[in-house]
Scaffold this motif. Sequence first.
Motif, PDB file in Angstrom:
ATOM      1  N   HIS A 175      35.762  -1.154 126.432  1.00 23.83           N
ATOM      2  CA  HIS A 175      35.007  -1.660 125.287  1.00 23.83           C
ATOM      3  C   HIS A 175      35.586  -3.022 124.900  1.00 23.83           C
ATOM      4  N   ALA A 176      34.923  -4.078 125.394  1.00 24.75           N
ATOM      5  CA  ALA A 176      35.442  -5.435 125.213  1.00 24.75           C
ATOM      6  C   ALA A 176      35.529  -5.818 123.740  1.00 24.75           C
ATOM      7  N   GLU A 177      34.546  -5.352 122.931  1.00 24.89           N
ATOM      8  CA  GLU A 177      34.555  -5.737 121.511  1.00 24.89           C
ATOM      9  C   GLU A 177      35.780  -5.175 120.793  1.00 24.89           C
ATOM     10  N   GLU A 178      36.108  -3.927 121.089  1.00 26.31           N
ATOM     11  CA  GLU A 178      37.258  -3.308 120.450  1.00 26.31           C
ATOM     12  C   GLU A 178      38.567  -3.954 120.926  1.00 26.31           C
ATOM     13  N   LEU A 179      38.627  -4.262 122.225  1.00 27.72           N
ATOM     14  CA  LEU A 179      39.816  -4.938 122.756  1.00 27.72           C
ATOM     15  C   LEU A 179      39.984  -6.311 122.116  1.00 27.72           C
ATOM     16  N   SER A 180      38.867  -7.000 121.924  1.00 29.32           N
ATOM     17  CA  SER A 180      38.896  -8.319 121.277  1.00 29.32           C
ATOM     18  C   SER A 180      39.427  -8.216 119.847  1.00 29.32           C
ATOM     19  N   LYS A 181      38.981  -7.181 119.144  1.00 26.19           N
ATOM     20  CA  LYS A 181      39.415  -6.991 117.759  1.00 26.19           C
ATOM     21  C   LYS A 181      40.918  -6.738 117.693  1.00 26.19           C
ATOM     22  N   ARG A 182      41.427  -5.934 118.620  1.00 23.30           N
ATOM     23  CA  ARG A 182      42.851  -5.585 118.580  1.00 23.30           C
ATOM     24  C   ARG A 182      43.750  -6.753 119.022  1.00 23.30           C
ATOM     25  N   LEU A 183      43.258  -7.532 119.992  1.00 29.18           N
ATOM     26  CA  LEU A 183      44.046  -8.682 120.441  1.00 29.18           C
ATOM     27  C   LEU A 183      43.912  -9.870 119.488  1.00 29.18           C
ATOM     28  N   GLY A 184      42.775  -9.907 118.785  1.00 30.61           N
ATOM     29  CA  GLY A 184      42.537 -11.030 117.874  1.00 30.61           C
ATOM     30  C   GLY A 184      42.038 -12.281 118.571  1.00 30.61           C
ATOM     31  N   VAL A 185      41.516 -12.134 119.808  1.00 30.50           N
ATOM     32  CA  VAL A 185      40.974 -13.265 120.568  1.00 30.50           C
ATOM     33  C   VAL A 185      39.678 -12.816 121.240  1.00 30.50           C
ATOM     34  N   PRO A 186      38.778 -13.750 121.601  1.00 24.70           N
ATOM     35  CA  PRO A 186      37.542 -13.369 122.301  1.00 24.70           C
ATOM     36  C   PRO A 186      37.842 -12.734 123.654  1.00 24.70           C
ATOM     37  N   VAL A 187      37.092 -11.693 123.998  1.00 27.04           N
ATOM     38  CA  VAL A 187      37.200 -11.024 125.299  1.00 27.04           C
ATOM     39  C   VAL A 187      35.802 -10.978 125.902  1.00 27.04           C
ATOM     40  N   VAL A 188      35.624 -11.598 127.080  1.00 24.17           N
ATOM     41  CA  VAL A 188      34.297 -11.722 127.696  1.00 24.17           C
ATOM     42  C   VAL A 188      34.314 -11.058 129.074  1.00 24.17           C
ATOM     43  N   PRO A 189      33.493 -10.023 129.303  1.00 27.58           N
ATOM     44  CA  PRO A 189      33.408  -9.402 130.635  1.00 27.58           C
ATOM     45  C   PRO A 189      32.819 -10.379 131.655  1.00 27.58           C
ATOM     46  N   THR A 190      33.389 -10.428 132.860  1.00 30.56           N
ATOM     47  CA  THR A 190      32.888 -11.304 133.927  1.00 30.56           C
ATOM     48  C   THR A 190      32.984 -10.604 135.274  1.00 30.56           C
ATOM     49  N   VAL A 191      32.170 -11.099 136.211  1.00 26.74           N
ATOM     50  CA  VAL A 191      32.303 -10.750 137.634  1.00 26.74           C
ATOM     51  C   VAL A 191      32.302 -12.089 138.365  1.00 26.74           C
ATOM     52  N   ARG A 202      33.013 -13.268 141.332  1.00 29.66           N
ATOM     53  CA  ARG A 202      32.463 -13.492 142.668  1.00 29.66           C
ATOM     54  C   ARG A 202      30.946 -13.626 142.650  1.00 29.66           C
ATOM     55  N   ARG A 203      30.288 -13.081 141.605  1.00 32.85           N
ATOM     56  CA  ARG A 203      28.840 -13.238 141.461  1.00 32.85           C
ATOM     57  C   ARG A 203      28.473 -14.299 140.436  1.00 32.85           C
ATOM     58  N   GLY A 204      29.476 -14.807 139.720  1.00 29.53           N
ATOM     59  CA  GLY A 204      29.206 -15.786 138.677  1.00 29.53           C
ATOM     60  C   GLY A 204      28.724 -15.166 137.381  1.00 29.53           C
ATOM     61  N   ASP A 205      28.757 -13.830 137.269  1.00 30.34           N
ATOM     62  CA  ASP A 205      28.279 -13.157 136.051  1.00 30.34           C
ATOM     63  C   ASP A 205      29.240 -13.418 134.890  1.00 30.34           C
ATOM     64  N   GLY A 206      28.698 -13.806 133.759  1.00 33.00           N
ATOM     65  CA  GLY A 206      29.485 -13.964 132.544  1.00 33.00           C
ATOM     66  C   GLY A 206      30.230 -15.278 132.427  1.00 33.00           C
ATOM     67  N   THR A 207      30.129 -16.165 133.441  1.00 33.49           N
ATOM     68  CA  THR A 207      30.902 -17.413 133.392  1.00 33.49           C
ATOM     69  C   THR A 207      30.430 -18.332 132.275  1.00 33.49           C
ATOM     70  N   GLU A 208      29.114 -18.417 132.092  1.00 34.77           N
ATOM     71  CA  GLU A 208      28.616 -19.301 131.024  1.00 34.77           C
ATOM     72  C   GLU A 208      28.981 -18.754 129.647  1.00 34.77           C
ATOM     73  N   SER A 209      28.884 -17.426 129.475  1.00 39.52           N
ATOM     74  CA  SER A 209      29.284 -16.819 128.198  1.00 39.52           C
ATOM     75  C   SER A 209      30.767 -17.059 127.932  1.00 39.52           C
ATOM     76  N   LEU A 210      31.568 -16.996 128.988  1.00 42.54           N
ATOM     77  CA  LEU A 210      33.002 -17.235 128.854  1.00 42.54           C
ATOM     78  C   LEU A 210      33.272 -18.664 128.403  1.00 42.54           C
ATOM     79  N   LEU A 211      32.623 -19.624 129.033  1.00 45.50           N
ATOM     80  CA  LEU A 211      32.831 -21.024 128.664  1.00 45.50           C
ATOM     81  C   LEU A 211      32.316 -21.299 127.255  1.00 45.50           C
ATOM     82  N   ARG A 212      31.197 -20.653 126.906  1.00 47.50           N
ATOM     83  CA  ARG A 212      30.658 -20.848 125.555  1.00 47.50           C
ATOM     84  C   ARG A 212      31.655 -20.332 124.511  1.00 47.50           C
ATOM     85  N   ALA A 213      32.251 -19.174 124.804  1.00 50.88           N
ATOM     86  CA  ALA A 213      33.248 -18.619 123.875  1.00 50.88           C
ATOM     87  C   ALA A 213      34.464 -19.527 123.784  1.00 50.88           C
ATOM     88  N   ALA A 214      34.864 -20.107 124.921  1.00 55.52           N
ATOM     89  CA  ALA A 214      36.021 -21.006 124.923  1.00 55.52           C
ATOM     90  C   ALA A 214      35.732 -22.278 124.133  1.00 55.52           C
TER      91      ALA A 214
END
Length: 746
Positions: free
Chosen positions: A136-152, A154-166
């Motif tokens: 559960h990425a949202e819960e992990l993000s809450k506990r760490l206190g930083v954004p957590v974005v699921p990615t794959v 090798r397929r490029g999945d989630g890369t744009e969301s990751l960069l947007r969060a950064a």
Amino acid sequence: MSQASQESKELLFALAGNPNCGKTTLFNAITGARQHVGNYPGITVEKKEGRYSLNGRQIRLVDLPGTYSLTAYSLEELVARDFIVHERPEVVINIVDASNLDRNLYLTLQLLELGVTVVVALNMIDVAEGRGVRIHAEELSKRLGVPVVPTVARRGDGTESLLRAAVETAQSNPRLEPVHISYGPDVDPVLKEMEKIILDHGFLTGLYPARWTALKYLEEDEQVKTKGRQLDPKVSEVLEAMAAKLTEHIQKTLDSYPEAIIADHRYGFIAALLKDGVVEQRFKGNRLHLSDQIDRVLTNRFFGPIVMVAVLYAVYEFTFTCSELPVQWFETAFGALGQWAEKAIPEGPLRSLVVSGIIHGVGGVVGFIPLLFFMFLAIAFLEDTGYLARAAYMLDRVFRVFGLHGSSFMAFIISGGIAGGCAVPGVMATRTLRTSRERLATLLSAPFMNCGAKVPVLAMLIAAFFTENRAQMLFLLTLLAWVFALVLAKIIRLTILRGPSSPFLLELPPYRIPTFKGLMIHTWERIWQYLRKAGTVIVAISVLLWAMMTYPGLSASEKAALDAARQTILEGLSLEERVLVTSEREEALPPQVHEARERLRAIEKHEAATALRASFAGKMGTALEKITRWCGFDWRTNLALVGGFAAKEVIISTLGTAYSLGNVDTDETTSLSERLRHDPHWNPLVAFAAMLFIMLYSPCFVTVTCIVKESGSWKWGLFSMAFNTTVAFIVATVVYQSGLLLGLGS
């Protein structure tokens, strides 16, 4: 700063993560071809940078070396930490392997303790789900206190969301307080006291948080301690004394060390972090994952080595089968280019330089790019699937017999263990070896592998003399390279580097299906290194060797004698016959014209061969024949081997230049392989002895320099040159002389 100027500013992001977490795959997926590869200033660790634009915001992305920790035990850890501390990227994107979350979060905690701005990429989420693990990425993000974005990645999945969060994190300019972890009743009070001393004296506070500096003193971080002594020796002495006192106390009471206690509490913090709603194990029981099922066969004691040899042989079959036509196209193209230059440039030194020095010299090297492309592609596929790590695991038992370490395997592979690598990064890869004896033995034996510079030379000789068994011959040479490297490493470990082997620990990453884009990027990186060398070092050395093979030329009396011989032939012909002799016509020539032309060509060949042998290079090669005749090498081969001390690719360019200068049939477009095949001095026995010598003799100059840097002494670089060349000479002599005794020299 205004809102507009802030938005126009280029953002600096750093990618950090453990080895095999998919960090470089993510970097390639984001940057593609928009990346630059170099080295960190003054350091041989590779530095990768790339750029990306997101909604108009320019991002500079730096792929840091893979590291498990920020405590500087290795050069990679030191480089990664120094970049974060000194370059101060707006965001550190920490890539973690979702299928090994607890181990990967160790680096995340250290980043948070350092107080840097972090965005976590929860990579390989598909692998975790395949193993029945739901995060559960949202819960992990809450506990760490930083954004957590699921990615794959090798397929490029989630890369744009990751960069947007950064980008959003960077624009919000958060001031994060360093994470505070309790390290137990023994460590915490000392940490608190050390922290107070550090704050009171402003000791290194411009670089690190006070508590983090105290932790580094307890973890025996030499770089931090060295900086501390330079800044304020008295404060550093107090901190070192406190750390030593705590170490003594923990040894007596817990039979441990502060760094072990610190690591235990970090992992305990991670375990608590992942409980109660963060990680869900959907499958219970002793379930064998797909990677484990495959490993039951591929790492099996009996089947594993058989599969490994079959894979190695398949690489060569694939390489030669796919590259045969493209190599022919390259050879034809350079032959046509040489013909064009012969006609376009007036006769003289300039034409000789362009045709013999550059086109025939460099063309022979560049002509093997298709072969290297397919070989590098096959190796990139094996790396990206995770198979090479399994090969290292299987060979650890073998390496131990020869006094080496399982981690030595990667240095051998990178140096050309499957053919096509480079000894420079192979030597650099020995840094992962903990003991100096194993590291030195590995970096001295790794250059025996068939690197990407040797492969074109070996392939050229194989094409000339072993046409029907090309893949089998290169496969045999690869096996021989391994045998020689291991046996000679054993000799070194039994003599000058005696001592026990250290234990071997290696993470086996899950099997992955490589992406086409990732394979192309990895292949292009290696090809570009080769091309860059061909366009700089090899051109320069080819021109230098051309000059040495051209000057001083024939004496005036020798030229006059040859001109007189030509004049005598022409005086016996009528005016019409003289025109026919110098024309390009070949059919229906009168007998006397044909005979005169052949006599003139014989004079020209004699003149070219005499001039070449009388040149500076020719005299040097001839002088060496007194020694190399035992190996079956003539003066032309000697010249090529001397040039190979600078770079092994130069062997081809030097042979190309030597046989071009000695060849007066200007319309001939035959390849170097064909010229050697028809040369009376060469035969399969000479070729095999030459291939063994080339495979074994001194590393190139760049590799020798790298050995000196990595070993810290010129004596090891000089030892490598002398030792390897001596071994090569002995082996080539034994093979050639044995072949002559068996009647194989015809």
